[in-house]
Design an enzyme around this catalytic site. Structure first.
Site, PDB file in Angstrom:
ATOM      1  N   HIS A  74       0.838  -1.202   0.000  1.00  0.00           N
ATOM      2  CA  HIS A  74       0.000   0.000   0.000  1.00  0.00           C
ATOM      3  C   HIS A  74       0.869   1.246   0.000  1.00  0.00           C
ATOM      4  O   HIS A  74       1.916   1.297   0.646  1.00  0.00           O
ATOM      5  CB  HIS A  74      -0.974   0.008   1.184  1.00  0.00           C
ATOM      6  CG  HIS A  74      -0.352   0.144   2.538  1.00  0.00           C
ATOM      7  ND1 HIS A  74      -0.083   1.365   3.111  1.00  0.00           N
ATOM      8  CD2 HIS A  74       0.016  -0.784   3.445  1.00  0.00           C
ATOM      9  CE1 HIS A  74       0.435   1.181   4.314  1.00  0.00           C
ATOM     10  NE2 HIS A  74       0.515  -0.111   4.544  1.00  0.00           N
ATOM     11  N   ASP A 126       6.309   1.875   6.460  1.00  0.00           N
ATOM     12  CA  ASP A 126       4.904   1.480   6.352  1.00  0.00           C
ATOM     13  C   ASP A 126       4.222   2.311   5.284  1.00  0.00           C
ATOM     14  O   ASP A 126       3.508   3.255   5.594  1.00  0.00           O
ATOM     15  CB  ASP A 126       4.233   1.661   7.718  1.00  0.00           C
ATOM     16  CG  ASP A 126       2.852   1.079   7.800  1.00  0.00           C
ATOM     17  OD1 ASP A 126       2.483   0.299   6.904  1.00  0.00           O
ATOM     18  OD2 ASP A 126       2.131   1.399   8.761  1.00  0.00           O
ATOM     19  N   GLU A 170      -5.210   1.199   2.621  1.00  0.00           N
ATOM     20  CA  GLU A 170      -4.992   0.164   3.632  1.00  0.00           C
ATOM     21  C   GLU A 170      -5.071   0.719   5.035  1.00  0.00           C
ATOM     22  O   GLU A 170      -5.558   0.045   5.957  1.00  0.00           O
ATOM     23  CB  GLU A 170      -3.632  -0.504   3.395  1.00  0.00           C
ATOM     24  CG  GLU A 170      -3.377  -1.750   4.238  1.00  0.00           C
ATOM     25  CD  GLU A 170      -2.753  -1.458   5.598  1.00  0.00           C
ATOM     26  OE1 GLU A 170      -2.675  -2.390   6.422  1.00  0.00           O
ATOM     27  OE2 GLU A 170      -2.333  -0.293   5.836  1.00  0.00           O
ATOM     28  N   GLU A 171      -4.591   1.948   5.230  1.00  0.00           N
ATOM     29  CA  GLU A 171      -4.561   2.507   6.578  1.00  0.00           C
ATOM     30  C   GLU A 171      -5.962   2.797   7.132  1.00  0.00           C
ATOM     31  O   GLU A 171      -6.110   3.084   8.315  1.00  0.00           O
ATOM     32  CB  GLU A 171      -3.704   3.784   6.607  1.00  0.00           C
ATOM     33  CG  GLU A 171      -2.224   3.557   6.315  1.00  0.00           C
ATOM     34  CD  GLU A 171      -1.502   2.734   7.363  1.00  0.00           C
ATOM     35  OE1 GLU A 171      -2.142   2.331   8.361  1.00  0.00           O
ATOM     36  OE2 GLU A 171      -0.299   2.485   7.187  1.00  0.00           O
ATOM     37  N   GLU A 215       4.386  -5.479   3.906  1.00  0.00           N
ATOM     38  CA  GLU A 215       4.490  -4.754   5.172  1.00  0.00           C
ATOM     39  C   GLU A 215       5.901  -4.922   5.736  1.00  0.00           C
ATOM     40  O   GLU A 215       6.595  -5.894   5.431  1.00  0.00           O
ATOM     41  CB  GLU A 215       3.464  -5.300   6.178  1.00  0.00           C
ATOM     42  CG  GLU A 215       2.028  -4.955   5.869  1.00  0.00           C
ATOM     43  CD  GLU A 215       1.658  -3.532   6.279  1.00  0.00           C
ATOM     44  OE1 GLU A 215       2.492  -2.836   6.889  1.00  0.00           O
ATOM     45  OE2 GLU A 215       0.522  -3.126   5.987  1.00  0.00           O
ATOM     46  N   HIS A 247       3.674   4.892  12.336  1.00  0.00           N
ATOM     47  CA  HIS A 247       2.578   5.822  12.645  1.00  0.00           C
ATOM     48  C   HIS A 247       3.007   6.919  13.617  1.00  0.00           C
ATOM     49  O   HIS A 247       2.168   7.524  14.279  1.00  0.00           O
ATOM     50  CB  HIS A 247       1.350   5.078  13.209  1.00  0.00           C
ATOM     51  CG  HIS A 247       0.706   4.145  12.228  1.00  0.00           C
ATOM     52  ND1 HIS A 247      -0.565   3.633  12.418  1.00  0.00           N
ATOM     53  CD2 HIS A 247       1.140   3.628  11.044  1.00  0.00           C
ATOM     54  CE1 HIS A 247      -0.871   2.838  11.388  1.00  0.00           C
ATOM     55  NE2 HIS A 247       0.161   2.833  10.552  1.00  0.00           N
TER      56      HIS A 247
END
Length: 424
Positions: A116, A145, A179-180, A204, A387
């Site tokens: 992603h 990510d 995706e998030e 990932e 994140h």
């Protein structure tokens, strides 16, 4: 007699030497593919330069222009390989197109890679926190990510194609853009692709110190909405019904649920209440993110919240609970374990030990598993602090992980995993 005995011993010695030589490679362990390794090493400078380019493009979920710019960098490279490249519109408004690149080969295996390009970061983040390198670490928004893994897949397709590897029926790369948020713009596309392929390899990031992911938690978000009654906070507060106060009461229900650990977790992530400092809040709202290893736990959490909603503390307030499902769990299962064992053997070719593990981060591999497609996750470069504004990848894993992905493609092409019936 003496000559005969000497010949006998010489013959025995030669036989022993031949046996020792034949056993030596096995004793030394598997040997790496030198040509493939050198190709991975040679690609490294361009790989890192491209990674800088991608990380410095903001592409948070919902950033349509940013997503388009990332795909504009990658699509021409995939087209140059002779891949069929399709930009597939998102399945809900407000999201960039997804990209599907397909190479056709001469073998039988149908191999799917999923990555992603969306991140969790807001527009303007890359300008304030651009890609940078310090020692063996690279940082930047989405570096691990998952732009590092996405780029790894593109390079793997380029190198394998340049080396003439076509021992597959189909080698497909899906680059999705939501995706998030649980892939709301890609669900039907993912379902179609995982059902039409034999194996899914997910890009990932790997977990430190050097692991692939064999289980993941599922994720759902619960919305708690409270409706009260407004009033002047100074003149007649008694006429109001404070939605914020009732929301605090409702959130107390979560205190008995774990906030961390390998099992169920429930964490408050967003809370909003009120409109002005001098008005009793009429509305209050919170989101609680719940992660589970067992899908049944989601129903238990929902039942708990709904029971609490029926027992308000502030009179005349109304509480509504709703649920937004993201991804199901990727459970411990023999199909993933078998792929992980093959990955371990490949990594040993480099003299490196590959670990296995799991985490609370959800991914598309769970959807592959639920469709009966063997899946292995965490094949991107190793990283951490995802994140957050400290997200990083370990640059010493970039080239080994590229080699691992290419060899996994070769390995599953030669020994294609069998699809299975979910629940068996």
């Amino acid at each position: 007699m003496m000559r005969s005995a000497r010949l006998k011993w010489m013959t025995l010695g030669l036989a022993l030497a031949a046996a020792t030589a034949a056993a030596a490679p096995a004793m030394a362990g598997p040997r790496r593919d030198e040509g493939l390794w050198k190709a991975a090493e040679a690609a490294r400078p361009e790989q890192l330069k491209l990674l800088e380019t991608l990380v410095n493009i903001d592409s948070g979920t919902g950033d349509v222009e940013g997503g388009r710019r990332v795909l504009d960098v990658l699509a021409p490279r995939l087209e140059a390989l002779g891949a069929r490249v399709e930009r597939v519109p998102a399945e809900i408004p407000g999201l960039p197109d997804n990209l599907v690149a397909t190479l056709k080969g001469k073998g039988k295996a149908r191999i799917l890679m999923i990555g992603h390009i969306d991140t969790v970061f807001e527009p303007g983040t890359a300008a304030k926190w651009p890609y940078s390198v310090s020692g063996d670490r690279a940082t930047g928004p989405g570096v691990g990510d998952e732009k590092g893994g996405v780029l790894q897949a593109v390079l793997a397709m380029e190198i394998l194609t340049a080396r003439g590897f076509r021992n597959y029926d189909t080698l497909t790369l899906l680059l999705e853009t939501s995706e998030e948020r649980g892939s709301p713009g890609t669900r039907a596309l993912i379902d179609r692709l995982v059902r039409s392929h034999d194996v899914e390899l997910n890009l990932e990031p790997g977990d430190a110190p050097d692991k692939v992911t064999v289980w993941r938690k599922g994720s759902s978000t619960f919305n708690i909405d409270v409706k009260g009654r407004p009033a002047h906070a100074g003149v007649a507060p008694q006429e109001g019904r404070n939605a914020a106060t009732e929301l605090v009461h409702q959130l107390a229900t979560l205190e008995g649920l774990p906030k961390s650990g390998d099992g169920l977790t429930a964490n408050l992530t967003i809370i909003q209440a009120g409109s002005r400092y001098n008005i009793i809040p009429e509305n209050a709202w919170a989101q609680v993110n719940v992660r589970v290893r067992d899908k049944a736990d989601l129903n238990r959490v929902q039942a708990t919240l709904e029971e609490s909603a029926r027992n308000t503390k502030v009179p005349d307030t109304k509480v509504t609970v709703s649920r937004e499902n993201s991804f199901p769990p990727l459970p411990d299962n023999p199909h993933t374990d078998a792929l992980a064992a093959r990955a371990k053997a490949i990594y040993a070719e480099l003299g490196r030990e590959l670990g296995t593990g799991g985490n609370g981060g959800a991914s598309e591999s769970a959807l592959a598993h639920e469709a009966g497609t063997p899946a292995l996750d965490g094949l991107g470069p190793v990283g951490g602090s995802f994140h957050t504004d400290k997200e990083w990848i370990d640059l010493t894993t970039v080239t080994p992980r590229l080699y691992l992905l290419m060899r996994m493609i070769q390995d599953v092409a030669a020994r294609t995993p069998q699809r299975f019936t979910p629940g068996d």
